[in-house]
Design an enzyme around this catalytic site. Structure first.
Site, PDB file in Angstrom:
ATOM      1  N   HIS A 103      22.148   3.190  13.097  1.00  0.00           N
ATOM      2  CA  HIS A 103      23.332   4.014  13.341  1.00  0.00           C
ATOM      3  C   HIS A 103      23.855   3.766  14.744  1.00  0.00           C
ATOM      4  CE1 HIS A 103      22.583   6.296   9.655  1.00  0.00           C
ATOM      5  NE2 HIS A 103      21.301   6.200   9.984  1.00  0.00           N
ATOM      6  N   ALA A 149      -0.666  -3.094  13.564  1.00  0.00           N
ATOM      7  CA  ALA A 149      -0.433  -1.700  13.181  1.00  0.00           C
ATOM      8  C   ALA A 149       0.380  -0.981  14.259  1.00  0.00           C
ATOM      9  CB  ALA A 149      -1.765  -0.998  12.965  1.00  0.00           C
ATOM     10  N   ASN A 181       0.830  -1.197   0.000  1.00  0.00           N
ATOM     11  CA  ASN A 181       0.000   0.000   0.000  1.00  0.00           C
ATOM     12  C   ASN A 181       0.872   1.257   0.000  1.00  0.00           C
ATOM     13  OD1 ASN A 181      -2.409   1.610   0.234  1.00  0.00           O
ATOM     14  ND2 ASN A 181      -3.377  -0.103   1.315  1.00  0.00           N
ATOM     15  N   ARG A 209      -0.104 -14.261  20.366  1.00  0.00           N
ATOM     16  CA  ARG A 209      -0.803 -15.551  20.284  1.00  0.00           C
ATOM     17  C   ARG A 209      -0.456 -16.253  18.984  1.00  0.00           C
ATOM     18  NH1 ARG A 209      -5.286 -15.959  17.031  1.00  0.00           N
ATOM     19  NH2 ARG A 209      -6.273 -14.051  16.258  1.00  0.00           N
TER      20      ARG A 209
END
Length: 200
Positions: free
Chosen positions: A118, A163, A88, A186
């Site tokens: 870094h 998310a 997306n 889970r």
């Protein structure tokens, strides 16, 4: 820079050791920035042109690829994508070394896959000092919006990354993992075959 010195820098990169912008500058011809810019400005109706650009940009790309613009990549040529990929908008590949993506992978909006970090001490970040480790995303993985996958991570077959997660360690196959840092919450089981179906 001599060929021997280039080989020494590549060997250091391969070991995940610190290297600098100047040391890695010889790799610049492998950057596909012009083609990426062109892809991001190609009309949706020009499917053949989009496909040919993806083939030119990536190290390899499978069949039936959907990658919604804009996307961004440091190189592009270090990304290897399998069949039936869906990416997306605002997908970012920081591909100083390989990012390998299997078949049937879905990536939601605004995900970052970064092979590079870094050093913590500022003196070691002079000349953009950095280290890089490959990322592997196995078949049938789904990565949720705004997730960040960090250097050296492998996400196992069929797993789901929630998310907003920051994936700093590898995730085993067939699990749901969420959070910052991302942790397995889970397993994925046959019970998941019946969720969000008629009558549930």
């Amino acid at each position: 820079m001599t060929h021997a010195h280039e080989e020494e820098v590549l060997a250091r990169i391969a070991k995940g050791l610190v290297y600098t912008e100047s040391e890695a500058a010889f790799q610049a011809p492998r950057r596909r920035t012009e083609q990426i810019f062109e892809y991001n400005h190609t009309p949706p109706s020009e499917t053949e042109k989009r496909r040919s650009l993806l083939v030119a940009i990536f190290g390899s790309v499978g069949e039936r690829t959907v990658l919604l613009p804009p996307f961004h990549a440091g190189f592009g040529s270090n990304v290897y994508i399998g069949d039936d990929f869906f990416g997306n908008v605002n997908l970012t590949f920081v591909d100083d070394v390989d990012i390998r993506i299997g078949n049937d992978v879905m990536i939601a909006p605004s995900v970052t896959l970064t092979t590079t970090g870094h050093p913590v001490h500022p003196l070691r970040r002079a000349d953009f000092g950095r280290f890089s480790e490959p990322i592997v995303i196995e078949d049938k993985v789904w990565i949720g919006s705004n997730a960040v996958v960090l250097p050296g991570v492998r996400i196992g077959y069929g797993s789901v990354i929630g998310a907003g997660s920051v994936v700093s360690r590898s995730i085993p196959p067939m699990t749901v993992a969420v959070g910052t840092p991302c942790r397995v919450v889970r397993p994925i089981t046959d019970e998941d075959l019946t969720t969000r179906t008629a009558g549930h």
